[in-house]
Scaffold this motif. Structure first.
Motif, PDB file in Angstrom:
ATOM      1  N   GLU A  73      18.625 -15.171  29.045  1.00 27.44           N
ATOM      2  CA  GLU A  73      19.989 -15.577  28.768  1.00 27.44           C
ATOM      3  C   GLU A  73      20.974 -14.770  29.621  1.00 27.44           C
ATOM      4  O   GLU A  73      21.840 -15.325  30.287  1.00 27.44           O
ATOM      5  CB  GLU A  73      20.248 -15.334  27.282  1.00 27.44           C
ATOM      6  CG  GLU A  73      21.381 -16.130  26.718  1.00 27.44           C
ATOM      7  CD  GLU A  73      21.471 -15.939  25.216  1.00 27.44           C
ATOM      8  OE1 GLU A  73      20.477 -16.238  24.517  1.00 27.44           O
ATOM      9  OE2 GLU A  73      22.514 -15.472  24.744  1.00 27.44           O
ATOM     10  N   ASP A  74      20.809 -13.460  29.612  1.00 27.78           N
ATOM     11  CA  ASP A  74      21.742 -12.588  30.327  1.00 27.78           C
ATOM     12  C   ASP A  74      21.762 -12.904  31.813  1.00 27.78           C
ATOM     13  O   ASP A  74      22.814 -12.986  32.444  1.00 27.78           O
ATOM     14  CB  ASP A  74      21.364 -11.113  30.124  1.00 27.78           C
ATOM     15  CG  ASP A  74      21.494 -10.725  28.668  1.00 27.78           C
ATOM     16  OD1 ASP A  74      22.206 -11.454  27.937  1.00 27.78           O
ATOM     17  OD2 ASP A  74      20.864  -9.736  28.256  1.00 27.78           O
ATOM     18  N   LEU A  75      20.564 -13.081  32.368  1.00 24.04           N
ATOM     19  CA  LEU A  75      20.442 -13.328  33.791  1.00 24.04           C
ATOM     20  C   LEU A  75      21.198 -14.592  34.205  1.00 24.04           C
ATOM     21  O   LEU A  75      21.963 -14.588  35.176  1.00 24.04           O
ATOM     22  CB  LEU A  75      18.960 -13.473  34.152  1.00 24.04           C
ATOM     23  CG  LEU A  75      18.664 -13.632  35.637  1.00 24.04           C
ATOM     24  CD1 LEU A  75      18.591 -12.272  36.288  1.00 24.04           C
ATOM     25  CD2 LEU A  75      17.350 -14.382  35.845  1.00 24.04           C
ATOM     26  N   VAL A  76      21.008 -15.667  33.433  1.00 23.44           N
ATOM     27  CA  VAL A  76      21.650 -16.930  33.778  1.00 23.44           C
ATOM     28  C   VAL A  76      23.162 -16.811  33.654  1.00 23.44           C
ATOM     29  O   VAL A  76      23.904 -17.198  34.558  1.00 23.44           O
ATOM     30  CB  VAL A  76      21.145 -18.064  32.866  1.00 23.44           C
ATOM     31  CG1 VAL A  76      21.932 -19.322  33.119  1.00 23.44           C
ATOM     32  CG2 VAL A  76      19.689 -18.304  33.111  1.00 23.44           C
ATOM     33  N   LEU A  77      23.609 -16.247  32.538  1.00 22.95           N
ATOM     34  CA  LEU A  77      25.048 -16.124  32.333  1.00 22.95           C
ATOM     35  C   LEU A  77      25.676 -15.320  33.451  1.00 22.95           C
ATOM     36  O   LEU A  77      26.729 -15.656  33.979  1.00 22.95           O
ATOM     37  CB  LEU A  77      25.332 -15.476  30.979  1.00 22.95           C
ATOM     38  CG  LEU A  77      24.863 -16.290  29.765  1.00 22.95           C
ATOM     39  CD1 LEU A  77      25.246 -15.590  28.473  1.00 22.95           C
ATOM     40  CD2 LEU A  77      25.424 -17.707  29.791  1.00 22.95           C
ATOM     41  N   GLU A  78      24.993 -14.257  33.846  1.00 19.85           N
ATOM     42  CA  GLU A  78      25.503 -13.409  34.913  1.00 19.85           C
ATOM     43  C   GLU A  78      25.589 -14.178  36.225  1.00 19.85           C
ATOM     44  O   GLU A  78      26.594 -14.152  36.921  1.00 19.85           O
ATOM     45  CB  GLU A  78      24.546 -12.221  35.042  1.00 19.85           C
ATOM     46  CG  GLU A  78      25.127 -11.027  35.767  1.00 19.85           C
ATOM     47  CD  GLU A  78      24.016 -10.018  36.030  1.00 19.85           C
ATOM     48  OE1 GLU A  78      23.438  -9.521  35.046  1.00 19.85           O
ATOM     49  OE2 GLU A  78      23.719  -9.789  37.208  1.00 19.85           O
ATOM     50  N   LYS A  79      24.519 -14.918  36.527  1.00 12.78           N
ATOM     51  CA  LYS A  79      24.489 -15.687  37.781  1.00 12.78           C
ATOM     52  C   LYS A  79      25.625 -16.692  37.838  1.00 12.78           C
ATOM     53  O   LYS A  79      26.315 -16.805  38.855  1.00 12.78           O
ATOM     54  CB  LYS A  79      23.156 -16.445  37.892  1.00 12.78           C
ATOM     55  CG  LYS A  79      22.022 -15.570  38.353  1.00 12.78           C
ATOM     56  CD  LYS A  79      21.371 -16.168  39.586  1.00 12.78           C
ATOM     57  CE  LYS A  79      20.317 -15.190  40.090  1.00 12.78           C
ATOM     58  NZ  LYS A  79      19.977 -15.336  41.464  1.00 12.78           N
ATOM     59  N   GLY A  93      30.029 -31.844  38.627  1.00  9.48           N
ATOM     60  CA  GLY A  93      30.917 -30.743  38.943  1.00  9.48           C
ATOM     61  C   GLY A  93      30.547 -30.069  40.255  1.00  9.48           C
ATOM     62  O   GLY A  93      29.527 -30.393  40.867  1.00  9.48           O
ATOM     63  N   LYS A  94      31.385 -29.117  40.659  1.00  7.85           N
ATOM     64  CA  LYS A  94      31.163 -28.487  41.957  1.00  7.85           C
ATOM     65  C   LYS A  94      29.834 -27.740  41.985  1.00  7.85           C
ATOM     66  O   LYS A  94      29.116 -27.742  42.968  1.00  7.85           O
ATOM     67  CB  LYS A  94      32.322 -27.526  42.247  1.00  7.85           C
ATOM     68  CG  LYS A  94      32.409 -27.205  43.699  1.00  7.85           C
ATOM     69  CD  LYS A  94      33.797 -26.830  44.120  1.00  7.85           C
ATOM     70  CE  LYS A  94      33.786 -26.544  45.614  1.00  7.85           C
ATOM     71  NZ  LYS A  94      34.837 -25.652  46.028  1.00  7.85           N
ATOM     72  N   HIS A  95      29.532 -27.087  40.863  1.00 11.53           N
ATOM     73  CA  HIS A  95      28.236 -26.412  40.766  1.00 11.53           C
ATOM     74  C   HIS A  95      27.425 -27.075  39.674  1.00 11.53           C
ATOM     75  O   HIS A  95      27.940 -27.385  38.612  1.00 11.53           O
ATOM     76  CB  HIS A  95      28.426 -24.934  40.450  1.00 11.53           C
ATOM     77  CG  HIS A  95      29.169 -24.215  41.531  1.00 11.53           C
ATOM     78  ND1 HIS A  95      28.560 -23.837  42.702  1.00 11.53           N
ATOM     79  CD2 HIS A  95      30.470 -23.864  41.638  1.00 11.53           C
ATOM     80  CE1 HIS A  95      29.458 -23.263  43.480  1.00 11.53           C
ATOM     81  NE2 HIS A  95      30.640 -23.268  42.857  1.00 11.53           N
ATOM     82  N   VAL A  96      26.181 -27.282  39.989  1.00  9.04           N
ATOM     83  CA  VAL A  96      25.332 -27.993  39.038  1.00  9.04           C
ATOM     84  C   VAL A  96      24.223 -27.087  38.525  1.00  9.04           C
ATOM     85  O   VAL A  96      23.505 -26.465  39.302  1.00  9.04           O
ATOM     86  CB  VAL A  96      24.712 -29.248  39.694  1.00  9.04           C
ATOM     87  CG1 VAL A  96      23.805 -29.956  38.706  1.00  9.04           C
ATOM     88  CG2 VAL A  96      25.805 -30.171  40.181  1.00  9.04           C
ATOM     89  N   ILE A  97      24.160 -27.001  37.225  1.00 10.23           N
ATOM     90  CA  ILE A  97      23.069 -26.252  36.615  1.00 10.23           C
ATOM     91  C   ILE A  97      22.143 -27.253  35.954  1.00 10.23           C
ATOM     92  O   ILE A  97      22.585 -28.110  35.183  1.00 10.23           O
ATOM     93  CB  ILE A  97      23.599 -25.280  35.557  1.00 10.23           C
ATOM     94  CG1 ILE A  97      24.524 -24.280  36.235  1.00 10.23           C
ATOM     95  CG2 ILE A  97      22.464 -24.576  34.847  1.00 10.23           C
ATOM     96  CD1 ILE A  97      25.449 -23.634  35.283  1.00 10.23           C
ATOM     97  N   THR A  98      20.898 -27.191  36.302  1.00 10.11           N
ATOM     98  CA  THR A  98      19.951 -28.098  35.677  1.00 10.11           C
ATOM     99  C   THR A  98      18.922 -27.258  34.931  1.00 10.11           C
ATOM    100  O   THR A  98      18.209 -26.464  35.536  1.00 10.11           O
ATOM    101  CB  THR A  98      19.258 -28.976  36.723  1.00 10.11           C
ATOM    102  OG1 THR A  98      20.257 -29.555  37.557  1.00 10.11           O
ATOM    103  CG2 THR A  98      18.461 -30.066  36.062  1.00 10.11           C
ATOM    104  N   ALA A  99      18.892 -27.444  33.644  1.00 13.32           N
ATOM    105  CA  ALA A  99      17.931 -26.680  32.854  1.00 13.32           C
ATOM    106  C   ALA A  99      16.711 -27.537  32.605  1.00 13.32           C
ATOM    107  O   ALA A  99      16.810 -28.717  32.307  1.00 13.32           O
ATOM    108  CB  ALA A  99      18.564 -26.271  31.536  1.00 13.32           C
ATOM    109  N   CYS A 134      21.987 -23.402  24.971  1.00 12.63           N
ATOM    110  CA  CYS A 134      23.074 -23.246  24.000  1.00 12.63           C
ATOM    111  C   CYS A 134      24.048 -22.162  24.456  1.00 12.63           C
ATOM    112  O   CYS A 134      25.267 -22.315  24.326  1.00 12.63           O
ATOM    113  CB  CYS A 134      22.513 -22.904  22.622  1.00 12.63           C
ATOM    114  SG  CYS A 134      21.699 -24.295  21.837  1.00 12.63           S
ATOM    115  N   ALA A 135      23.502 -21.092  24.996  1.00 15.23           N
ATOM    116  CA  ALA A 135      24.361 -19.995  25.444  1.00 15.23           C
ATOM    117  C   ALA A 135      25.251 -20.431  26.594  1.00 15.23           C
ATOM    118  O   ALA A 135      26.442 -20.092  26.643  1.00 15.23           O
ATOM    119  CB  ALA A 135      23.506 -18.801  25.870  1.00 15.23           C
ATOM    120  N   ILE A 136      24.675 -21.210  27.521  1.00 15.27           N
ATOM    121  CA  ILE A 136      25.486 -21.702  28.644  1.00 15.27           C
ATOM    122  C   ILE A 136      26.600 -22.601  28.108  1.00 15.27           C
ATOM    123  O   ILE A 136      27.760 -22.475  28.498  1.00 15.27           O
ATOM    124  CB  ILE A 136      24.617 -22.485  29.661  1.00 15.27           C
ATOM    125  CG1 ILE A 136      23.542 -21.580  30.260  1.00 15.27           C
ATOM    126  CG2 ILE A 136      25.489 -23.068  30.768  1.00 15.27           C
ATOM    127  CD1 ILE A 136      22.558 -22.301  31.158  1.00 15.27           C
TER     128      ILE A 136
END
Lengths: 550, 180, 191, 234
Positions: C172-178, C102-108, C124-126
């Protein structure tokens, strides 16, 4: 360049460094960069220029200092003042107070003395001290002198003898005596011979090898050169993870620089030794840590292990005699040759000489990278160096040896860390991961996490590992969903033993270790889950919480 | 076993094609021999509604596919001394378990059976016992004492098994009969 | 990479008639593609050696962002390896991606240290908040979520990489917000 | 290295062997049966199925008979209770890995997995089974591959590479997701490299690859690889 030039470079560099009163080392390793280390380096450079102390103070980019939890870390020499969590504002204060006024800024210092004192840094001797991008810095710290010594004074056999006298054993996990491995290959028929430096640190939670490559790449190169000279190999491959861009970049620069100076290449330093180093990138396969698999991967094939014999020492890369050596082992080589095998053999415990790097992580106050003498106890590592468990919680278990290591209970904290005692306890040295687990974690969940990892990383060649591990995972899933039966304990233990004994390679043979050790030391927790349907850590028996959906 | 009293004997038919029962009936004249040694107390072959309290040997054909069968087999297990999985459906799930390969296989077979292949008034009846999500071989739900694989197991093997068992030996069928 | 520096004329490349290669490029819909030229140069540098397959795949992924079957077919033909072998290697290693991310990639990072510190809940939250499954992309192709086994930032775990930026000690909050803010920005830019 | 024969014992029987022979080969010569699945005469050894594991006195490890060369004085046990137990587990794992339903399988009665289960006394599968549902590829004129019945022994891959030389087949993915791939995961009818030689069907131990228009017993010919190998050496 010729042999004698190494000495000259060292002298020039020492003189150059002596001209500075202070040296600011900014840790720019993968741990500190996410916290802004690169900007900080720039800030310091600007600050010393701005304050006119550029003549007086050298600002250097270095590798990992080890105190990764308090990054970005900056060390001011002389005196090794470690500043923690340095921000641009703090940087200004450090430059003004420490560099200009000569007053170390006490309240910004990293104050955990035991973290430093209990360690014995051999392999990481240069980490955080030298600029990995500057070969001169390495040479000034005594680098490449061991190579010169080998090439001028020692025969290949004498080099092997020296290693034998040191008692060095492979740091990759199994602990095979290095000298023995070398002499097999040196005596093996067939040429050319190859060396593979294993930097495929696939264990989650372990970053010692990466740090080493980022902080002191030339130690690795020197180790390879000496190994090549000893066994008669002219080509080495450094097999590293593609996930380590900084390490790859650092190594590439180091190899280029060494080639420029003719330290590697044809007729190394004017001698008859030819030696070439190539970097090979892995691509996310834990099983490539297995020696026959790494060979397949370097050859550009699927990293599937094959049965031994033939051993790589006689038929390895492209069927030729091959030494596969962990990079940590290689980094020890120059030191042993500099100081002698006898010196090295006195460090550590009697049957296990030297030191070992450990990544200490998990629920611990000072996570980071440490190097300790063999034979140190887990208690010292967790509590003295690691600073204990945060939030005054209690330690429940220690995971030693990565995903295929063992889960040891707190009663074993006084266990000395060496290959044999760890094996007796059911764990392995592995690549040196120590993870502290507190009472907030469920060990059933943790054991399943490791099994998940091994299921995902199994190459699929042999039945026990490919299918057996999946079955273990299914059983865990059932236990965690509250559908387990008490007989599952027996089934788990039977299957785990079966997989351990019948799998083709080390991955399968050690994969059930977390299950076996948790069954051995924490059986009560299984019983609680199976009979009382209770999970004290509150991880199990609910959907989507702690349960990995496949 | 009580020497004076003949051991009680039952056969149970769960999800299967009844082929194993047919194979059992194919014992022909040997059935008389068996009948002399046991007392048949429950079977689809006879008209007894409730599974008896105490049964010595029960042969079970078929896999567990619905809730009724699940509660039935649990009852059978508690009331039986020696429970035998007869035939591949009971041992492995076999053809009845083919729906396990589909996601929502339970819904799909119902749809296939009562909607797609129905000429008039297609609807899923309410009186059918609720299907389990998956079809299970017996041993996944209850402990099983003996397994006689085969689709169906041959009459010879069933005879061998029963003769040995009734002679209080432990029969070894596994090398005589195979899956499929 | 500097191709001139290591330009060894390859005996093997002569084996492949240029015409044949051209054809395959046309068939693959790759002709006149600058990226293909880059790949070709790299393969030449590697002497079209079969043992350099992993190197070549790395390069291809670097150039294209992922490796689809067309590119694999091109490589297989160029270095004269059986298709099944090339496909087998490309699918064995988890680092190689077969689908366009995808255009933005999140790698955990799902290393041990991060796991112990609760990254699983964050993942899970993401998944829940952005309708994306681990290993896949969201339906609109805006977001991909990948799992990696340890990026080595264990001391600052749990760690998550959002478009090349490693973020340590995440909550969790920080990532979701970002992530939300990145997607919001995207929306404004496309408007 | 000398060419002197080696003396050793297998299951307490004194045997003599040539240098560089494997335990399995020697056992075969003396009529000692060691169960195998992935091994096939005429192909390279794979050592994947782990059925042929044997014990060697003096070592706690188990050794794959198909790849371990004999050495002088070896004392080999091929049939201890532990080995029997382990072989049963191995077979059970293979049976539980994918959808193996013998009664509806083309290879019913001609299947090595079925025969071995029978021979080694696997009368039920003590593990929960996976019910895979891979699409059947039956588009080829006569070759069919049903990956639900594949046990990943890789005989087909090896015969395709080593004997036929087409290298149409290989493994894709890894671990539990490993599968046989045809070229770039193509349908068989679209394969550009397949020579339709049927060798893969001949050597497949189960019903995973078969020839559609034949009786399965005619399809299977386990000696084909060895036969061709010997012909080539003439």
């Amino acid at each position: 360049m010729r042999l004698a030039d190494i000495q000259k470079i060292a002298e020039i560099e020492v003189d150059f460094q002596r001209a500075y009163k202070y040296r600011i080392n900014v840790c720019c390793s993968s741990g500190c960069i996410p916290l802004g280390a690169i900007n900080l380096l720039k800030t310091f450079q600007d600050l010393v220029t701005e304050h006119g102390v550029i003549e007086n103070c050298l600002v250097a980019r270095t590798g990992c200092v080890g105190t990764c939890s308090v990054g970005p870390v900056v060390v001011v020499e002389p005196g090794d003042y470690i500043y923690e969590k340095v921000t641009p504002e703090k940087a200004r204060k450090i430059v003004i107070d420490h560099i200009i006024l000569g007053l170390p800024v006490k309240k910004l210092l990293f104050e955990n003395k035991t973290f430093i004192e209990k360690q014995h840094r051999l392999v990481l001797r240069n980490a955080g001290k030298i600029d990995p991008y500057r070969i001169e810095d390495y040479i000034a710290s005594g680098g490449y002198s061991a190579l010169v010594k080998c090439l001028t004074k020692l025969s290949p056999q004498e080099v092997i003898d020296e290693i034998a006298a040191s008692g060095l054993r492979g740091r990759g996990g199994a602990g095979f005596p290095t000298a023995k491995k070398w002499s097999f290959v040196s005596r093996a028929h067939g040429s050319p011979k190859y060396i593979i430096a294993n930097l495929d640190e696939g264990d989650p939670g372990v970053f010692a090898n990466r740090t080493l490559a980022e902080a002191d790449p030339h130690a690795l190169i020197e180790g390879l050169l000496i190994a090549g000279y000893a066994i008669g190999a002219e080509k080495a491959f450094i097999y590293t993870r593609a996930e380590y861009p900084l390490a790859i970049d650092t190594l590439k620069k180091a190899i280029n620089k060494a080639s420029e100076l003719n330290i590697i290449g044809k007729n190394v330093l004017g001698t008859s030794l030819n030696f070439d180093i190539e970097i090979r990138l892995g691509a996310g396969a834990f099983v490539a840590g297995e020696e026959t698999a790494i060979i397949a991967s370097v050859e550009g094939r699927r990293a599937m292990p094959r049965p031994r014999p033939p051993y790589p020492a006689t038929a390895g890369l492209w069927g030729k005699p091959t030494v596969i050596q962990n990079v940590e082992t290689l980094a020890n080589i120059p030191l042993i040759l500099q100081n002698g095998g006898a010196w090295f053999s006195k460090i550590g415990s009697p049957n296990c000489a030297g030191t070992k790097c450990f990544s200490i992580t998990g629920k611990i106050n000072n996570p980071g990278l440490i190097e300790v003498p063999m034979g140190i106890t887990l208690r010292e590592v967790i509590f003295d160096i690691g600073g204990g468990i945060p939030e005054n919680r209690s330690l429940k278990a220690v995971l030693v040896g990565g995903p295929s290591g063992g889960c040891l209970p707190d009663i074993l904290l006084d266990l000395p860390i060496d290959y044999e005692s760890l094996k007796t306890a059911g764990a392995i040295m592995g690549s040196g991961g120590i993870v502290a687990i507190d009472d907030q974690s469920c060990l059933i969940d943790t054991a399943k996490f490791f099994i998940d990892f091994c299921v995902a990383e199994s190459c699929g060649k042999c039945t026990p590992c490919r299918v057996g591990l999946v079955k273990i995972k299914e059983i865990f899933k059932k236990i965690m969903q509250g559908e387990g039966k008490i007989e599952d304990i027996n089934l788990l233990s039977k299957l785990s033993t079966f997989i351990t004994e019948t799998s083709l390679c080390g991955l399968g043979q050690t994969a059930p270790n977390p299950v076996l050790t948790t069954l051995r030391y924490f059986k009560q927790e299984y019983v609680e889950h199976l009979v009382d349907r209770s999970c004290k850590a509150d991880k199990c028996f609910k959907e989507n919480k702690g349960v990995n959906i496949n | 076993m009580d020497k004076n009293k003949k051991p009680t004997f039952a056969t149970v038919w769960l999800s299967g094609c009844s082929g194993c029962h047919m194979s059992f009936l194919d014992l022909d004249e040997a059935l008389i021999e068996i009948a002399n040694k046991v007392q048949l107390v429950y079977s689809p072959l006879i008209d007894i509604k409730e599974f008896p309290e105490q049964v010595t040997i029960t042969l079970v054909e078929g896999a567990i596919a619905n809730e009724e069968q699940l509660s039935m087999i649990k009852k059978v297990r508690t009331r039986t001394s020696i429970l035998v999985a007869l035939g591949d459906c009971a041992v492995t799930g076999n053809v009845t378990a083919l729906r396990n390969t589909e996601i929502d296989g339970d819904k799909k077979v119902l749809k296939r059976a009562f909607i797609e292949t129905s000429d008039i008034n297609p609807q899923i009846p309410n009186e059918v016992s609720k299907l389990l999500k998956k079809v299970y071989p017996l041993h996944e739900k209850i402990p099983v004492d003996y397994y006689i694989p085969g689709c169906p197991p041959s009459p010879e093997n069933i005879l061998y098994f029963l003769t040995e068992l009734l002679a209080e030996k432990s029969p070894q069928v596994e090398k005589r009969t195979k899956f499929g | 990479m500097d191709t001139k520096k290591n330009l060894r004329s390859s005996s093997q490349s002569i084996l492949l008639s240029p015409k044949k290669k051209d054809n395959s490029a046309v068939n693959l819909g790759l002709k006149n593609d600058k990226r293909l030229l880059k790949l070709e140069n790299f393969m030449r540098k590697m002497n079209y050696k079969g043992c350099a397959l992993l190197e070549i795949l790395h390069k291809a992924q670097e150039i294209y962002g992922y490796i689809n079957k067309n590119v694999l077919a091109y490589i297989a033909e160029a270095i004269e390896l059986p298709a099944s072998h090339v496909f087998g290697v490309a699918t064995f290693y988890s680092y190689f991606k077969q689908q366009q991310p995808g255009k933005h990639v999140i790698t955990a990072c799902l290393g041990t240290a991060c796991y112990v510190k609760g990254v699983e809940e964050i993942i899970c939250a993401i998944e829940k908040n952005f309708s994306v499954k681990r290993g896949g992309s969201s339906d609109d192709g805006k977001l991909s979520l990948f799992i990696t086994r340890c990026i080595g930032a264990c001391a600052i775990g749990p760690a998550i990489i959002i478009d090349d930026d490693i973020i340590g000690n995440v909550t969790e909050d920080l990532v979701l917000e970002k992530i939300t803010s990145i997607l919001e920005r995207e929306k404004i830019e496309t408007c | 290295m000398t060419n002197e024969p080696i003396n050793l014992t297998i299951d307490n029987i004194k045997v003599t062997a040539k240098q560089d022979t494997t335990i399995l080969e020697v056992a075969k010569q003396y009529g000692i049966n060691i169960p195998t699945l992935c091994e096939l005469e005429g192909l390279s050894s794979y050592s994947g199925c782990r059925l042929c594991l044997v014990e060697i006195r003096g070592s706690t490890k188990l050794f794959a008979a198909c790849t371990t060369p004999v050495t002088s004085g070896m004392e080999i046990t091929t049939n201890s209770d532990k080995l029997k137990e382990y072989r049963k587990i191995t077979l059970s794992l293979l049976l539980s890995e994918r959808t193996h339903i013998c009664s509806v399988c083309v290879a019913n009665g001609n299947c090595e997995l079925q025969d071995l289960s029978n021979e080694l006394g696997v009368d039920h599968v003590p593990f929960e089974r996976e019910w895979t549902n891979h699409t059947l590829d039956s588009g080829h004129n006569f070759l069919v591959i049903d990956r639900n019945r594949c046990i990943l022994c890789t005989r087909c891959i090896r015969v395709c590479q080593e004997t036929e030389g087409a290298h149409t087949l290989d493994l894709k993915n890894r671990g539990k997701d490993a599968q046989i791939t045809i070229d770039f995961d193509a349908l068989w009818k679209n394969s550009s490299s397949c020579t339709s030689c049927r060798k893969c069907a001949k050597v497949c131990p189960t019903g995973a690859i078969y020839v559609d228009d034949d009786f399965i017993s005619k399809t299977k010919d386990k000696n084909i690889a060895n036969f061709l190998l010997k012909r080539r050496q003439l």
